[in-house]
Design a protein around this motif. Structure first.
Motif, PDB file in Angstrom:
ATOM      1  N   GLY A 258       6.974 -55.587 -52.226  1.00  0.00           N
ATOM      2  CA  GLY A 258       8.230 -56.056 -52.837  1.00  0.00           C
ATOM      3  C   GLY A 258       9.362 -55.063 -52.597  1.00  0.00           C
ATOM      4  N   PRO A 259      10.530 -55.306 -53.217  1.00  0.00           N
ATOM      5  CA  PRO A 259      11.725 -54.484 -52.960  1.00  0.00           C
ATOM      6  C   PRO A 259      11.737 -53.168 -53.737  1.00  0.00           C
TER       7      PRO A 259
ATOM      8  N   GLY B  75      -7.581 -54.918 -45.242  1.00  0.00           N
ATOM      9  CA  GLY B  75      -7.165 -55.769 -44.121  1.00  0.00           C
ATOM     10  C   GLY B  75      -5.728 -55.543 -43.692  1.00  0.00           C
ATOM     11  N   ALA B  76      -4.986 -54.704 -44.434  1.00  0.00           N
ATOM     12  CA  ALA B  76      -3.563 -54.500 -44.078  1.00  0.00           C
ATOM     13  C   ALA B  76      -3.440 -53.698 -42.789  1.00  0.00           C
TER      14      ALA B  76
ATOM     15  N   HIS C 106       3.298 -50.695 -44.099  1.00  0.00           N
ATOM     16  CA  HIS C 106       2.926 -51.916 -44.821  1.00  0.00           C
ATOM     17  C   HIS C 106       4.019 -52.166 -45.863  1.00  0.00           C
ATOM     18  N   GLY C 107       4.902 -53.100 -45.557  1.00  0.00           N
ATOM     19  CA  GLY C 107       6.019 -53.378 -46.469  1.00  0.00           C
ATOM     20  C   GLY C 107       6.908 -52.151 -46.586  1.00  0.00           C
ATOM     21  N   ALA C 108       7.025 -51.642 -47.815  1.00  0.00           N
ATOM     22  CA  ALA C 108       7.923 -50.493 -48.069  1.00  0.00           C
ATOM     23  C   ALA C 108       7.178 -49.172 -47.955  1.00  0.00           C
TER      24      ALA C 108
ATOM     25  N   LEU D 140      13.055 -48.975 -38.599  1.00  0.00           N
ATOM     26  CA  LEU D 140      11.885 -49.111 -39.486  1.00  0.00           C
ATOM     27  C   LEU D 140      10.888 -50.101 -38.893  1.00  0.00           C
ATOM     28  N   ASP D 141      11.416 -51.164 -38.299  1.00  0.00           N
ATOM     29  CA  ASP D 141      10.505 -52.161 -37.705  1.00  0.00           C
ATOM     30  C   ASP D 141       9.735 -51.563 -36.527  1.00  0.00           C
TER      31      ASP D 141
END
Ligand code: FAS
Length: 393
Positions: free
Chosen positions: A134-135, A173-174, A279-281, A326-327
């Motif tokens: 999440g953010p 699994g991430a 993984h996300g943030a 970041l990507d």
């Protein structure tokens, strides 16, 4: 508490990242389980790659390095087929290492970060990281008084090593973990003695590998290949020095300068690489991203490199709304990580009789190893390749 970026761990990765973010004006905090004294005296790596020295200089973080770092550029191989030396300042891209103990770099980076107004919470163990998809991820800690507290962040940088909370926060699994147990272990020793060689010493011997690396004019690091499961205190000082003399052929090439052994550690050679490193943030940096054996002195250098890549990507995103860095963080770091893993693996094969699962060593592997050493001794192109990879990150 809250910060734009919460950094887990005050090792080379976390402290480099913290200093760079602070210089970009990004609000960050470092959460470190150990005390300041502990992280500042924990002796580990000692060879800084030219790229690392250049990064530190570019960001004005290299005062200690300039004052106390020593240039180093000679490897001496002592093998069953004789001795030879390579001065890698005359090979490849002609770049030397800088000998600068990792704990001195950590001490410098802690001082610079705090001096610039940075926040480090020592004696603060990160217990959990949640909400990374999440953010506003949340970091739960237990502070020095044993109280639990929460930190809210925009991004979390896991710079807390292979056993840290960052890796544990990854949902099953991430990420994919590629792992290799190299089957080799080193008894790492710090001796209160001046160096015995004016070079990094790599000795291959039927009894096993021995290594010699200067750390400072008063302290020298030695390594002895040992069997898996060796405990740090299994070897008496007497036996350590006798074994080092034997494997480094002191009779033939000169005595080793003995002294009190002030630190010991057994390092089992394992490597692993997590993919992806985001993984996300949550971003993985340094040993939290990938574990590499100390055979080619890459670990701390990769940690600094990855911290710089992440710092620039976070600044682009947080200051300019550009998320592209970041990507691409993971793929860019993995490029460097796999290159370093490949060379470290080559070094392990070059310097060790690697025992198989049943403990025996393969005569065919032994033939390859001797041929590799002879090629390194005689071929200039092989030497250029070695020099470029040895100092490269
Ligand atoms: P670090 O492990 O340096 O830092 C992680 C930090 O996170 C630590 O301070 C830890 O206390 C903290 N932490 C962990 N869990 C936490 C939690 N839950 N909450 C809060 N904080 C937490 N590399 C080389 O290149 N050459 C060498 O010669 C060499 N020798 C080594 C010898 C030994 C005995 C060891 C163990 C490693 C050696 N290494 C060597 C590898 C080493 O230098 C690492 O590559 C380098 O420290 C990586 O830096 P970081 O990723 O910052 O991780």
């Amino acid at each position: 508490g809250s910060a734009e970026v919460v950094i887990l761990g005050a090792g080379p990765a976390g402290l480099m990242l913290g200093n760079l973010l602070l210089r970009s004006g990004i609000d960050c905090v470092v959460l470190e389980r150990a005390s300041r004294e502990h992280v500042q005296q924990r002796a580990r790596a000692g060879f800084l790659a030219p790229h690392t020295a250049a990064l530190l200089a570019r960001h004005g973080l290299d005062e200690g390095l300039r004052k106390r770092g020593q240039e180093h550029s000679v490897c001496e191989f002592r093998t069953e087929d004789g001795r030879f030396r390579l001065d890698y300042r005359l090979l490849g891209k002609g770049e030397p290492h800088t000998v600068y103990p990792q704990h001195e770099l950590v001490t410098d980076l802690v001082g610079l970060f705090l001096g610039a107004g940075g926040r480090i919470h020592f004696d603060t163990e990160v217990l959990d990281v949640t909400g990374v998809e999440g953010p506003r991820p949340s970091v739960t800690v237990r502070d020095a008084d044993g109280r639990s507290a929460h930190w809210r962040a925009r991004y979390v940088a896991a710079c807390d090593g292979r056993h840290g909370a960052g890796r544990r926060a990854l949902p099953p699994g991430a990420v994919r973990r590629r792992h290799r147990d190299h089957g080799v272990s080193w008894l790492g020793l710090l001796a209160e003695a001046p160096p015995s060689l004016d070079a990094v010493g790599y000795a291959t011997h039927p009894r096993g590998f021995a290594g010699h690396m200067a750390r400072s004019p008063e302290v020298t690091r030695y390594y002895l290949q040992c069997t898996r499961g060796t405990e740090v205190d299994d070897w008496s000082e007497e036996r350590v020095w006798d074994e080092l003399d034997l494997r480094m052929r002191a009779e033939e090439f000169g005595p080793l300068r003995r002294g009190r052994i002030i630190q010991r550690a057994v390092v089992d050679f394992e490597s692993d690489v997590l993919e992806p490193l985001r993984h996300g943030a949550l971003f993985l940096v340094g040993d939290a991203a990938s574990l590499i054996s100390p055979s080619a002195a890459k670990g701390a250098n990769l940690a600094v490199l990855e911290a710089d890549i992440l710092a620039r990507a976070l600044a682009d995103d947080l200051l300019h709304g550009d998320a592209e860095g970041l990507d691409r963080y993971s793929e860019r770091c993995l490029e460097h990580i796999w290159r370093a893993q490949e060379f470290s693996h080559w070094m392990i094969q070059l310097l060790h009789r690697v025992p198989g699962p049943d403990g025996s060593t393969s005569p065919f592997q032994e033939g390859l190893r001797r041929a590799r050493l002879k090629a390194l001794r005689s071929s200039r192109t092989q030497q250029d390749w070695f020099a470029e990879n040895y100092v490269g990150v």
